[in-house]
Design a protein around this motif. Structure first.
Motif, PDB file in Angstrom:
ATOM      1  N   LEU A  31       3.351  16.876  10.532  1.00 22.29           N
ATOM      2  CA  LEU A  31       2.789  17.970   9.740  1.00 22.29           C
ATOM      3  C   LEU A  31       3.649  19.226   9.855  1.00 22.29           C
ATOM      4  O   LEU A  31       3.883  19.926   8.863  1.00 22.29           O
ATOM      5  CB  LEU A  31       1.364  18.272  10.195  1.00 22.29           C
ATOM      6  N   LEU A  32       4.118  19.520  11.051  1.00 25.61           N
ATOM      7  CA  LEU A  32       4.944  20.711  11.249  1.00 25.61           C
ATOM      8  C   LEU A  32       6.291  20.593  10.540  1.00 25.61           C
ATOM      9  O   LEU A  32       6.833  21.584  10.054  1.00 25.61           O
ATOM     10  CB  LEU A  32       5.155  20.966  12.744  1.00 25.61           C
ATOM     11  N   ARG A  33       6.836  19.381  10.475  1.00 21.93           N
ATOM     12  CA  ARG A  33       8.113  19.182   9.770  1.00 21.93           C
ATOM     13  C   ARG A  33       7.990  19.511   8.289  1.00 21.93           C
ATOM     14  O   ARG A  33       8.949  19.925   7.654  1.00 21.93           O
ATOM     15  CB  ARG A  33       8.598  17.750   9.951  1.00 21.93           C
ATOM     16  N   HIS A  34       6.805  19.312   7.737  1.00 16.62           N
ATOM     17  CA  HIS A  34       6.585  19.540   6.307  1.00 16.62           C
ATOM     18  C   HIS A  34       5.704  20.768   6.057  1.00 16.62           C
ATOM     19  O   HIS A  34       5.092  20.899   4.996  1.00 16.62           O
ATOM     20  CB  HIS A  34       5.962  18.303   5.667  1.00 16.62           C
ATOM     21  N   LEU A  35       5.678  21.665   7.021  1.00 11.60           N
ATOM     22  CA  LEU A  35       4.838  22.855   6.920  1.00 11.60           C
ATOM     23  C   LEU A  35       5.204  23.726   5.726  1.00 11.60           C
ATOM     24  O   LEU A  35       4.346  24.354   5.117  1.00 11.60           O
ATOM     25  CB  LEU A  35       4.940  23.674   8.216  1.00 11.60           C
ATOM     26  N   SER A  36       6.470  23.743   5.355  1.00 11.19           N
ATOM     27  CA  SER A  36       6.892  24.593   4.237  1.00 11.19           C
ATOM     28  C   SER A  36       6.192  24.203   2.938  1.00 11.19           C
ATOM     29  O   SER A  36       6.004  25.050   2.057  1.00 11.19           O
ATOM     30  CB  SER A  36       8.400  24.529   4.074  1.00 11.19           C
ATOM     31  N   LEU A  37       5.797  22.948   2.791  1.00  4.98           N
ATOM     32  CA  LEU A  37       5.090  22.526   1.584  1.00  4.98           C
ATOM     33  C   LEU A  37       3.742  23.219   1.439  1.00  4.98           C
ATOM     34  O   LEU A  37       3.236  23.390   0.330  1.00  4.98           O
ATOM     35  CB  LEU A  37       4.889  21.008   1.582  1.00  4.98           C
ATOM     36  N   LEU A  38       3.162  23.636   2.558  1.00  2.00           N
ATOM     37  CA  LEU A  38       1.871  24.308   2.495  1.00  2.00           C
ATOM     38  C   LEU A  38       1.983  25.717   1.910  1.00  2.00           C
ATOM     39  O   LEU A  38       0.982  26.313   1.525  1.00  2.00           O
ATOM     40  CB  LEU A  38       1.239  24.361   3.891  1.00  2.00           C
ATOM     41  N   PHE A  39       3.204  26.252   1.834  1.00  2.00           N
ATOM     42  CA  PHE A  39       3.388  27.579   1.267  1.00  2.00           C
ATOM     43  C   PHE A  39       3.562  27.547  -0.248  1.00  2.00           C
ATOM     44  O   PHE A  39       3.568  28.588  -0.891  1.00  2.00           O
ATOM     45  CB  PHE A  39       4.584  28.277   1.918  1.00  2.00           C
ATOM     46  N   VAL A  40       3.700  26.368  -0.834  1.00  4.36           N
ATOM     47  CA  VAL A  40       3.879  26.258  -2.283  1.00  4.36           C
ATOM     48  C   VAL A  40       2.667  26.825  -3.032  1.00  4.36           C
ATOM     49  O   VAL A  40       2.842  27.622  -3.959  1.00  4.36           O
ATOM     50  CB  VAL A  40       4.182  24.798  -2.692  1.00  4.36           C
ATOM     51  N   PRO A  41       1.418  26.471  -2.675  1.00  2.76           N
ATOM     52  CA  PRO A  41       0.285  27.069  -3.393  1.00  2.76           C
ATOM     53  C   PRO A  41       0.253  28.599  -3.283  1.00  2.76           C
ATOM     54  O   PRO A  41      -0.072  29.280  -4.255  1.00  2.76           O
ATOM     55  CB  PRO A  41      -0.946  26.452  -2.718  1.00  2.76           C
ATOM     56  N   ALA A  42       0.594  29.133  -2.132  1.00  2.00           N
ATOM     57  CA  ALA A  42       0.623  30.585  -1.986  1.00  2.00           C
ATOM     58  C   ALA A  42       1.698  31.190  -2.883  1.00  2.00           C
ATOM     59  O   ALA A  42       1.489  32.237  -3.506  1.00  2.00           O
ATOM     60  CB  ALA A  42       0.876  30.955  -0.524  1.00  2.00           C
ATOM     61  N   GLY A  43       2.840  30.544  -2.969  1.00  2.00           N
ATOM     62  CA  GLY A  43       3.913  31.029  -3.840  1.00  2.00           C
ATOM     63  C   GLY A  43       3.502  31.000  -5.300  1.00  2.00           C
ATOM     64  O   GLY A  43       3.801  31.926  -6.071  1.00  2.00           O
ATOM     65  N   VAL A  44       2.799  29.959  -5.703  1.00  2.00           N
ATOM     66  CA  VAL A  44       2.300  29.871  -7.076  1.00  2.00           C
ATOM     67  C   VAL A  44       1.302  30.997  -7.341  1.00  2.00           C
ATOM     68  O   VAL A  44       1.321  31.631  -8.405  1.00  2.00           O
ATOM     69  CB  VAL A  44       1.665  28.487  -7.336  1.00  2.00           C
ATOM     70  N   GLY A  45       0.454  31.279  -6.369  1.00  3.39           N
ATOM     71  CA  GLY A  45      -0.509  32.371  -6.523  1.00  3.39           C
ATOM     72  C   GLY A  45       0.185  33.714  -6.688  1.00  3.39           C
ATOM     73  O   GLY A  45      -0.236  34.550  -7.494  1.00  3.39           O
ATOM     74  N   VAL A  46       1.257  33.932  -5.935  1.00  5.02           N
ATOM     75  CA  VAL A  46       2.002  35.181  -6.062  1.00  5.02           C
ATOM     76  C   VAL A  46       2.607  35.293  -7.451  1.00  5.02           C
ATOM     77  O   VAL A  46       2.538  36.341  -8.099  1.00  5.02           O
ATOM     78  CB  VAL A  46       3.102  35.270  -4.966  1.00  5.02           C
ATOM     79  N   VAL A  47       3.182  34.221  -7.937  1.00  9.53           N
ATOM     80  CA  VAL A  47       3.803  34.241  -9.269  1.00  9.53           C
ATOM     81  C   VAL A  47       2.747  34.485 -10.346  1.00  9.53           C
ATOM     82  O   VAL A  47       2.992  35.215 -11.305  1.00  9.53           O
ATOM     83  CB  VAL A  47       4.569  32.927  -9.519  1.00  9.53           C
ATOM     84  N   GLN A  48       1.571  33.904 -10.181  1.00 10.32           N
ATOM     85  CA  GLN A  48       0.510  34.090 -11.168  1.00 10.32           C
ATOM     86  C   GLN A  48      -0.006  35.529 -11.198  1.00 10.32           C
ATOM     87  O   GLN A  48      -0.573  35.954 -12.194  1.00 10.32           O
ATOM     88  CB  GLN A  48      -0.651  33.137 -10.904  1.00 10.32           C
ATOM     89  N   HIS A  49       0.152  36.259 -10.111  1.00 10.58           N
ATOM     90  CA  HIS A  49      -0.380  37.625 -10.030  1.00 10.58           C
ATOM     91  C   HIS A  49       0.725  38.673  -9.936  1.00 10.58           C
ATOM     92  O   HIS A  49       0.522  39.742  -9.357  1.00 10.58           O
ATOM     93  CB  HIS A  49      -1.327  37.746  -8.827  1.00 10.58           C
ATOM     94  N   LEU A  50       1.876  38.393 -10.510  1.00 13.90           N
ATOM     95  CA  LEU A  50       2.985  39.351 -10.456  1.00 13.90           C
ATOM     96  C   LEU A  50       2.618  40.692 -11.090  1.00 13.90           C
ATOM     97  O   LEU A  50       2.997  41.750 -10.569  1.00 13.90           O
ATOM     98  CB  LEU A  50       4.232  38.773 -11.123  1.00 13.90           C
ATOM     99  N   GLN A  51       1.886  40.673 -12.185  1.00 14.03           N
ATOM    100  CA  GLN A  51       1.503  41.918 -12.844  1.00 14.03           C
ATOM    101  C   GLN A  51       0.636  42.764 -11.914  1.00 14.03           C
ATOM    102  O   GLN A  51       0.861  43.960 -11.764  1.00 14.03           O
ATOM    103  CB  GLN A  51       0.740  41.621 -14.148  1.00 14.03           C
TER     104      GLN A  51
END
Length: 122
Positions: A57-77
């Protein structure tokens, strides 16, 4: 591996349920991690069983940040509209964290103000 993943997710679920039942002001997964620590303290042999799954799980921890990144992009305005408030909050919280850390270190490290440093090792 399936048993270890089930154990980890069960502890997270128990933490989430306890937080919602009692109304604790902490996230359920944090309480689940505390429960995991308690379990591993009481039964250290479980560590060997859980370690490979946790490492995976720790080796692939970066994948868990993808939803947060999508949320940031959706709320750029909105982020642009609130940029000043966000910048102030980040700056102030960083400085407060640094000051609290410095005060804690200063309080915990013993220092003798009466000693004179003559260059000799202590």
């Amino acid at each position: 591996m399936l048993g270890a993943l089930t154990t980890l997710l069960t502890l997270q679920l128990v933490g989430e349920v306890l937080v919602r039942m009692v109304g604790l002001p902490i996230p359920g997964p944090v309480l689940g991690m505390a429960l995991l620590l308690a379990v591993l303290t009481v039964r250290p042999a479980w560590r060997a069983a859980l370690q490979p799954t946790a490492d995976g799980l720790l080796r692939h921890l970066s994948l868990l940040f993808v939803p947060a990144g999508v949320g940031v992009v959706q709320h750029l305005q909105r982020l642009g509209d609130e940029a000043l408030a966000i910048a102030v909050a980040l700056t102030v919280s960083t400085w407060v964290g640094l000051l609290v850390t410095a005060a804690t270190v200063r309080a915990l490290i013993p220092h003798d103000t009466t000693a004179v440093d003559n260059g000799e090792p202590r």
